[in-house]
Motif scaffolding. Structure first.
Motif, mmCIF file in Angstrom:
data_model
loop_
_atom_site.group_PDB
_atom_site.id
_atom_site.type_symbol
_atom_site.label_atom_id
_atom_site.label_comp_id
_atom_site.label_asym_id
_atom_site.label_seq_id
_atom_site.Cartn_x
_atom_site.Cartn_y
_atom_site.Cartn_z
ATOM 1 N N ALA A 448 -7.668 -6.989 -9.604
ATOM 2 C CA ALA A 448 -8.117 -5.925 -8.740
ATOM 3 C C ALA A 448 -7.468 -5.985 -7.220
ATOM 4 C CB ALA A 448 -9.575 -5.856 -8.559
ATOM 5 N N ALA A 452 -4.826 -3.338 -5.510
ATOM 6 C CA ALA A 452 -5.187 -2.783 -4.333
ATOM 7 C C ALA A 452 -3.779 -3.017 -3.233
ATOM 8 C CB ALA A 452 -6.496 -3.453 -3.780
ATOM 9 N N ASN A 456 -1.515 -0.294 -1.684
ATOM 10 C CA ASN A 456 -1.289 0.126 -0.198
ATOM 11 C C ASN A 456 0.294 0.194 0.124
ATOM 12 O OD1 ASN A 456 -3.949 -0.068 0.272
ATOM 13 N ND2 ASN A 456 -4.187 -1.930 0.494
#
Length: 459
Positions: A448, A452, A456
């Motif tokens: 995870a 992420a 970004n």
């Protein structure tokens, strides 16, 4: 007349001096001019009466050579078959005329009769003669020796009377003594300092505590019975005897017979009665304060237990409150586990008619069948739960039932009676499931975070 008188005057002085005549008469050199005498440990005439020498002691043989001729002997040597090769040493190889020479041999004695004929030789090169002399000599090697072995037989300890104290055990020690010498042994005694037995305390048969005479190569058996407390003990047997033979030393001294000894040892263990496994004692099952029974029949003992090893049911078909999980539901309902005080007990169903409890749920706890609403109300009572674990058939039946009882009630019921081993197995299953969850978390959390970070960057 005057000639005969002159011869008489010359012969009479020689006849008056007998010691001078042989010396003057030995002007030649022939047989008999060389003589030899032998002594063994200072004893002469050993050819007829050989002295006794202890085996391993030193033997000293002295060869005295006398040359009564007027010619020198060269290359003098002594050969003795009873002496190791090269043991005879002579100070020189020449024996002068009318002279003496002593040769000596030193070696260790061996057992048995060692008698042989020694031979001395010398050469006269000018006359091409070889003179020789012989003498018979020897000794008797005395070999005295003992060998001791032992064997221990252990008896288990018992109890005296009704006392609970463990009694001492007994051990029988058998000693075997053997004479491996060449002379009889007298008064053979056996003791054991390790077991506190004095010499002669053993039983040697007809001789009592000692063997009177033990012939060469023979054996004798002596026994002793000792009592000792449980534990490990050590036996140290000692045998002693004498052959009563006086021997001679290297200088001719007389040596008394020594005391012959032999030793042995053995380690044995006496078991204790307390170390034996105790007999199995049946354990009564734990009972609750009451139990359900057949209609119109009161409980006999106030508890219902499942006999050890029974895999089936003990309930009566069609009877309410029959022993089994169906009857347990009533007890749980009576305690308020189902949410209504005084819940009616369950009658025997198709799966519980034989008193078989339903099986386990997915979390390892048995699934309880629901109590039918049409059952008549019964007073709340606690049911005795057997101390034995549920049978596999009970767990299998439970898996086919549809339980509507609260999980907290089921868990409370099972946890009260699962025992130590059941709790241990349940904890093991929970630990394995928790480990799987932790491994999944360790895999998913980094994934995870990586997703992420990747999002970004794209943004």
């Amino acid at each position: 007349m005057s000639g005969g008188l002159l011869v008489g005057l010359l012969v009479l002085p020689c006849a008056a001096l007998p010691g001078v005549l042989p010396a003057a008469w030995a002007g030649g050199a022939g047989d008999g001019a060389l003589r030899m005498t032998v002594t063994v440990n200072g004893r002469g005439h050993s050819g007829l009466r050989p002295p006794t020498v202890r085996v391993g002691a030193q033997v000293v043989k002295r060869y005295r050579l006398v040359n009564s001729g007027e010619a020198h002997l060269y290359g003098v040597r002594v050969v003795d078959p009873a002496v190791p090769a090269g043991a005879v040493r002579c100070p020189g190889r020449t024996l002068a005329a009318l002279g003496e020479l002593e040769c000596v041999a030193r070696f260790r004695a061996v057992g048995g009769m060692r008698r042989a004929t020694a031979r001395a030789e010398g050469d006269i090169p000018s006359l091409r003669l070889r003179l020789a002399a012989t003498a018979r000599a020897g000794y008797v090697g005395v070999a005295g020796g003992l060998r001791l072995t032992e064997r221990v037989t252990v008896s288990a300890p018992g109890r005296s009377g009704r006392s609970l104290a463990v009694a001492w055990g007994s051990a029988t020690v058998a000693y075997t003594v053997t004479n491996h010498g060449n002379r009889p042994l007298h008064t053979v005694r056996i003791g054991d300092p390790g077991l506190g037995l004095a010499p002669g305390a053993t039983d040697c048969g007809a001789g009592g505590g000692a063997v009177a005479v033990l012939a060469p190569g023979a054996s004798a058996r002596c026994t002793a019975v000792v009592r000792r407390p449980p534990g490990t003990h050590r036996s140290t047997g000692v045998a002693s005897a004498s052959d009563r033979i006086t021997t001679y030393g290297p200088r001719g001294e007389r040596l008394p017979a020594p005391v012959l000894t032999a030793r042995s040892s053995a380690v044995f263990t006496l078991p204790s009665r307390a170390s034996t496994p105790p007999s199995a004692v049946p354990v009564k099952p734990k009972a609750a304060a009451g139990s359900g029974g057949a209609p119109g029949r009161p409980a006999a003992s106030g508890s219902v237990g499942v006999p050890r090893g029974a895999a089936g049911a003990v309930g009566v078909p069609g009877a309410p409150g029959g022993v089994g999980v169906a009857g347990v539901v009533g007890a749980v309902g009576g305690a308020g586990a189902a949410g209504a005080p005084g819940a009616p007990g369950a009658p025997a169903s198709a799966s519980g008619a034989a008193g078989v409890a339903p099986g386990a749920a997915a979390d390892g706890l048995p699934v309880l069948p629901p109590a039918p609403a049409s059952a008549p109300p019964t007073p709340a009572a606690s049911l005795a739960v057997p101390s034995a674990p549920l049978a596999p058939s009970v767990l299998a039946a439970g898996q086919r039932s549809d339980s509507t009882a609260p999980s907290s009630a089921r868990r409370a019921f099972v946890l009260d009676d699962e025992g130590f081993l059941g709790r241990l197995r349940r904890r093991g299953r929970e630990a394995s499931e928790l480990g799987i969850v932790i491994i999944l978390l360790l895999i998913l959390i980094p994934a995870a975070i990586a997703a992420a970070l990747l999002g970004n960057r794209r943004g």
